[in-house]
Design a protein around this motif. Structure first.
Motif, short mmCIF file in Angstrom:
data_model
loop_
_atom_site.label_atom_id
_atom_site.label_comp_id
_atom_site.label_asym_id
_atom_site.label_seq_id
_atom_site.Cartn_x
_atom_site.Cartn_y
_atom_site.Cartn_z
N ARG A 20 70.15 -56.39 77.97
CA ARG A 20 68.89 -56.14 78.71
C ARG A 20 68.39 -57.43 79.38
NH1 ARG A 20 63.07 -56.31 76.95
NH2 ARG A 20 62.04 -55.58 78.82
N LYS B 174 67.94 -57.94 83.45
CA LYS B 174 66.68 -58.34 84.08
C LYS B 174 66.84 -59.63 84.89
CE LYS B 174 62.78 -57.56 82.02
NZ LYS B 174 62.19 -56.48 82.79
N ASN C 108 53.11 -54.86 79.53
CA ASN C 108 53.35 -53.44 79.81
C ASN C 108 53.65 -52.64 78.54
OD1 ASN C 108 56.07 -53.86 79.26
ND2 ASN C 108 56.68 -53.94 81.40
N ARG C 109 53.24 -53.18 77.42
CA ARG C 109 53.30 -52.51 76.10
C ARG C 109 54.72 -52.29 75.59
NH1 ARG C 109 48.44 -52.02 73.72
NH2 ARG C 109 47.35 -50.19 74.32
N PHE C 110 55.70 -52.84 76.32
CA PHE C 110 57.08 -52.64 75.93
C PHE C 110 57.39 -53.34 74.60
CE2 PHE C 110 61.72 -52.97 76.49
CZ PHE C 110 61.98 -51.67 76.84
N ARG D 74 56.48 -51.42 71.61
CA ARG D 74 57.46 -50.37 71.35
C ARG D 74 58.70 -50.92 70.65
NH1 ARG D 74 58.28 -45.50 75.47
NH2 ARG D 74 58.68 -44.03 73.83
N ALA E 240 57.94 -51.56 67.10
CA ALA E 240 57.84 -50.32 66.32
C ALA E 240 59.19 -49.79 65.85
CB ALA E 240 57.12 -49.27 67.15
N PRO F 110 62.91 -50.06 63.85
CA PRO F 110 63.28 -50.76 62.60
C PRO F 110 64.25 -51.93 62.80
CG PRO F 110 64.40 -48.65 62.76
CD PRO F 110 63.54 -48.75 63.97
N LYS G 76 51.32 -58.10 65.52
CA LYS G 76 50.71 -56.76 65.51
C LYS G 76 50.21 -56.55 66.92
CE LYS G 76 50.69 -55.12 61.21
NZ LYS G 76 51.20 -53.81 60.87
N ASN H 218 49.11 -53.89 69.66
CA ASN H 218 48.75 -52.48 69.83
C ASN H 218 48.50 -52.14 71.29
OD1 ASN H 218 48.54 -51.35 67.10
ND2 ASN H 218 47.22 -53.12 66.85
N LYS I 2 46.78 -44.76 65.17
CA LYS I 2 47.42 -46.07 64.95
C LYS I 2 47.46 -46.40 63.47
CE LYS I 2 46.31 -48.04 69.43
NZ LYS I 2 45.35 -48.84 70.16
N GLY J 28 50.77 -47.03 61.27
CA GLY J 28 50.96 -48.30 60.58
C GLY J 28 50.87 -49.50 61.50
N THR J 29 50.36 -49.31 62.71
CA THR J 29 50.26 -50.46 63.63
C THR J 29 48.89 -51.13 63.55
OG1 THR J 29 49.51 -49.12 65.48
CG2 THR J 29 51.87 -49.40 65.27
N LEU J 30 47.98 -50.58 62.76
CA LEU J 30 46.66 -51.18 62.59
C LEU J 30 46.38 -51.35 61.11
CD1 LEU J 30 43.78 -49.61 64.72
CD2 LEU J 30 44.62 -51.93 64.76
N LYS K 293 59.21 -46.85 59.75
CA LYS K 293 59.56 -46.90 61.18
C LYS K 293 60.71 -45.95 61.52
CE LYS K 293 57.88 -51.49 62.31
NZ LYS K 293 58.21 -52.91 62.49
N VAL L 250 54.01 -42.55 69.99
CA VAL L 250 54.15 -42.58 71.45
C VAL L 250 52.76 -42.82 72.05
CG1 VAL L 250 54.92 -41.31 73.49
CG2 VAL L 250 56.13 -41.04 71.32
N ASN L 251 52.61 -44.04 72.53
CA ASN L 251 51.34 -44.52 73.05
C ASN L 251 50.93 -43.80 74.34
OD1 ASN L 251 49.31 -46.40 74.00
ND2 ASN L 251 50.19 -47.78 72.50
N ASP M 27 49.82 -45.33 76.95
CA ASP M 27 50.37 -46.14 78.05
C ASP M 27 51.88 -45.98 78.00
OD1 ASP M 27 47.82 -47.37 78.53
OD2 ASP M 27 48.15 -48.48 76.69
N ALA N 295 55.07 -47.14 77.87
CA ALA N 295 55.69 -48.44 77.61
C ALA N 295 57.14 -48.41 78.05
CB ALA N 295 55.57 -48.76 76.13
N LEU N 296 57.36 -48.62 79.34
CA LEU N 296 58.71 -48.61 79.89
C LEU N 296 58.93 -49.89 80.68
CD1 LEU N 296 58.57 -44.96 81.27
CD2 LEU N 296 59.72 -45.68 79.18
N ASP N 297 60.20 -50.27 80.79
CA ASP N 297 60.50 -51.46 81.58
C ASP N 297 60.81 -51.03 83.02
OD1 ASP N 297 61.59 -53.66 82.80
OD2 ASP N 297 62.63 -54.36 81.01
N HIS O 139 59.41 -41.47 78.63
CA HIS O 139 58.61 -42.11 77.56
C HIS O 139 58.68 -41.27 76.27
CE1 HIS O 139 55.33 -44.36 75.83
NE2 HIS O 139 54.45 -43.39 75.95
N LEU O 140 58.54 -39.99 76.45
CA LEU O 140 58.58 -39.08 75.30
C LEU O 140 60.00 -38.96 74.72
CD1 LEU O 140 56.61 -37.30 73.75
CD2 LEU O 140 57.19 -35.42 75.26
N ILE P 98 62.31 -41.20 74.73
CA ILE P 98 62.59 -42.41 73.92
C ILE P 98 61.89 -42.30 72.57
CG2 ILE P 98 62.21 -44.92 73.79
CD1 ILE P 98 62.52 -44.93 76.88
N GLY P 99 60.72 -41.71 72.60
CA GLY P 99 59.94 -41.55 71.35
C GLY P 99 60.64 -40.70 70.30
#
Lengths: 256, 335
Positions: free
Chosen positions: A14, A18, A88-90, A93, A96, A98, A254, A256, B51, B55-57, B79, B85-86, B88, B90-92, B148-149, B151-152
């Motif tokens: 990746r 990029k 961009n929140r990536f 993800r 998140a 494992p 962390k 979010n 959240k 477990g992210t908070l 995990k 699935v947020n 937003d 979250a994709l590149d 997005h979904l 991938i989730g």
């Protein structure tokens, strides 16, 4: 073991994808050292290198320095990609999943370092094209590449660590400016330590960039391989510590 | 056989910096194979609750068990079982959809034929084939949301947490999404969805949680919540403008003591609690008789379907679908 390789390879791939898809940044990273060699090389053409044999010209002396400088400048930008992923929140993800975070960091840094090594080699070729007289012997060259790679790992890790802490491109840019130029001008990349003011020569002695530059010069100008304990061990320790810092920060992030 | 408890939250409290209280003493049990809808106004704490489950908070107080595991101590194990699935996407943007699927397959430890089969299945299920080889930055909102979904669910999580997943989808996309959610539940999985779209929540969720100012104010099936809290609303439109409003209003108020009656132009709005002996026809007959007495011709009568929106409003004074606005606060104050 298979999982480890899978994760490292995926992140490595990746990072390279990029890099290739941003040709402007890649091109600029080669243009910059070329300009340094052109301007400094010809500006100090008549600069007398007291401690060097008379047949060595300033351009010959400069190329290993610019080569190391390319790795430093490139490595210090490594964390910017993490900030983009954060924005961009990536990254949230990725965290998140494992997948072990040290492997994610390892994959990213190994891709960045491999790119930096290729760039350093291209800079060498550019130097030769400009007229630098360098020696290319396998074992010293290999030693030089390992030295550059360890230095690259260290500074990519530092950049990623700063990125994870700073979380904004502005803060990251401040770090880049704050580190790069002082590192460069307090090292032996442009001037031999014997021709520096005493205080600066002392600083240069402890500057890790000087260590890499000296290793590169030993390989490219004299076909020599310095003693591993003094040439590579400090870089190895520094790379290890900084990598652990970056990986641990990613693990405990962390986002979010 | 009783379904196993999937999520057990006890006394969960979460406060954001500057003392903003997001969750207040939440107690919640969710069993497996449920589709749970979390509903509330903006800033009510829905996403925070999701959240916390993901477990992210971290929380200040309370305990959370997910899959009978302490959520705080087993984040890495969980995990593999959970996907969050947020809202937003979250994709590149620089990568293609296919590259993204391969990337996340690897991060979830999927390789070789298993990874390929899983990716192929997701491409088919989410109808990604038309654009999967294009870079994400060229996708429409709906296409990006589908990827997005996809991938989730690449690691087939037993618990899928979705934060406003249908916000960027067109009607066809929404319909596709809810079909997917139902089939995913039928495969033995559980889904928790934060949504502002109340009709599908009512239709497809096996349970609904209403949240207001960080408190869980209702936790039941949509029908039970509506029956318990929503009021019946009758709109009566007369042929001429209503005069002597006060007299009619007074008479109506005498007939329906607990009702909320509002007059506007030619329309009367009557909101009545649905008690045991409530009957739409008898209410309507009484009203029409009263209007006849006042010699008012009725042009139109319409009962508004009791809804989750109405139930939420009656419980909190807030509208769910409307953004947090001053008039919402005014309404609440007036009540």
């Amino acid at each position: 073991m298979k999982l480890y390789c899978l994760v490292i390879l995926a992140v490595f791939k990746r990072t390279w994808i990029k890099t290739i898809r941003r040709p402007v940044a890649l091109t600029f990273s080669l243009v910059q050292p070329l300009l340094w060699m052109l301007f400094f090389g010809f500006l100090f053409q008549r600069y007398s290198l007291d401690e060097m044999p008379p047949e060595i010209q300033y351009l010959d002396f400069l190329v290993p320095g610019v080569c190391s400088m390319t790795v430093l400048f490139g490595a210090s930008q490594s964390g910017i990609e993490l900030i983009r992923d954060m924005q961009n929140r990536f990254l949230a993800r990725i965290i998140a999943t494992p997948a072990p975070k040290s492997l994610i960091m390892g994959g990213k840094i190994s891709a960045d370092v491999s790119r930096l090594i290729i760039q350093a080699c291209l800079v060498l070729l550019l130097g030769v094209a400009l007229g630098a007289k360098l020696h290319f012997n396998a074992w010293p060259l290999f030693h030089m590449i390992i030295s550059l790679a360890l230095f690259g790992i260290a500074f990519c890790s530092l950049s990623c660590w700063i990125a994870l802490k700073a979380r904004s491109q502005e803060n990251m840019a401040t770090f880049v400016h704050l580190v790069n130029m002082p590192m460069l001008f307090t090292s032996t990349a442009l001037v031999p330590s014997k021709q520096m003011p005493d205080w600066l020569a002392v600083v240069a002695q402890f500057n890790p960039l000087s260590l890499v530059v000296n290793n590169s010069r030993a390989a490219l100008l004299f076909s020599e391989t310095p003693v591993l304990k003094t040439s590579l061990l400090p870089l190895l320790i520094m790379a290890g510590i900084l990598f652990l810092m970056a990986a641990t920060t990613l693990r405990s992030s962390k986002i979010n | 056989m009783q379904a196993a408890t999937l999520i057990n939250l006890q006394g969960i409290c979460k406060t954001y910096p500057k003392g903003i209280i997001a969750l207040k003493s939440i107690n919640l049990k969710i069993t497996e194979r449920e589709i749970v809808g979390i509903v509330g106004a903006n800033g009510s704490g829905k996403s925070t609750l999701l959240k916390v489950i993901a477990g992210t908070l971290e929380v200040e107080q309370g305990s959370s068990e997910i899959f009978q595991l302490n959520a705080q101590k087993n984040t890495e194990k969980l995990k593999k079982l959970i996907s969050y699935v947020n809202q937003d996407r979250a994709l590149d943007p620089e990568m293609t959809g296919k590259e993204m699927l391969c990337y996340f397959s690897a991060l979830y430890g999927l390789s070789g034929k298993i990874a390929e089969q899983r990716q192929k299945k997701l491409i088919d299920t989410f109808e990604l084939d038309e654009f999967i080889t294009r870079r994400v930055k060229t996708y429409s909102g709906g296409q990006a949301q589908r990827l997005h979904l996809a991938i989730g669910v690449i690691h087939q999580p037993k618990l899928l947490l979705l934060d406003e997943p249908t916000s960027a989808l067109d009607p066809a996309g929404k319909s596709f999404f809810w079909d997917f959610i139902q089939s995913y539940q039928q495969q033995g999985n559980s889904i928790i969805i934060v949504s502002h779209e109340l009709e599908p929540v009512r239709q497809f969720c096996t349970r609904v949680l209403l949240i207001d100012k960080g408190r869980l104010i209702a936790n039941d099936t949509a029908d039970n919540i509506i029956h318990s809290y929503a009021k019946a609303v009758l709109y009566i439109k007369t042929t001429s403008k209503l005069k002597q409003n006060d007299n009619i209003k007074h008479s109506m108020q005498q007939l329906f003591a607990s009702a909320d009656i509002q007059f506007k132009g030619q329309t009367v709005r009557l909101e009545i609690e649905q008690t045991k002996d409530f009957n739409q026809s008898s209410v309507l007959a009484t009203i029409l008789k009263l209007f006849q007495e006042y010699q008012l011709a009725v042009a139109e009568c319409r009962w508004e379907e009791p809804s989750l929106e109405n139930a939420y409003f009656n419980l909190t004074g807030f509208n769910i679908s409307a953004p947090v606005a001053k008039n919402n606060k005014k309404k609440r104050k007036a009540r």
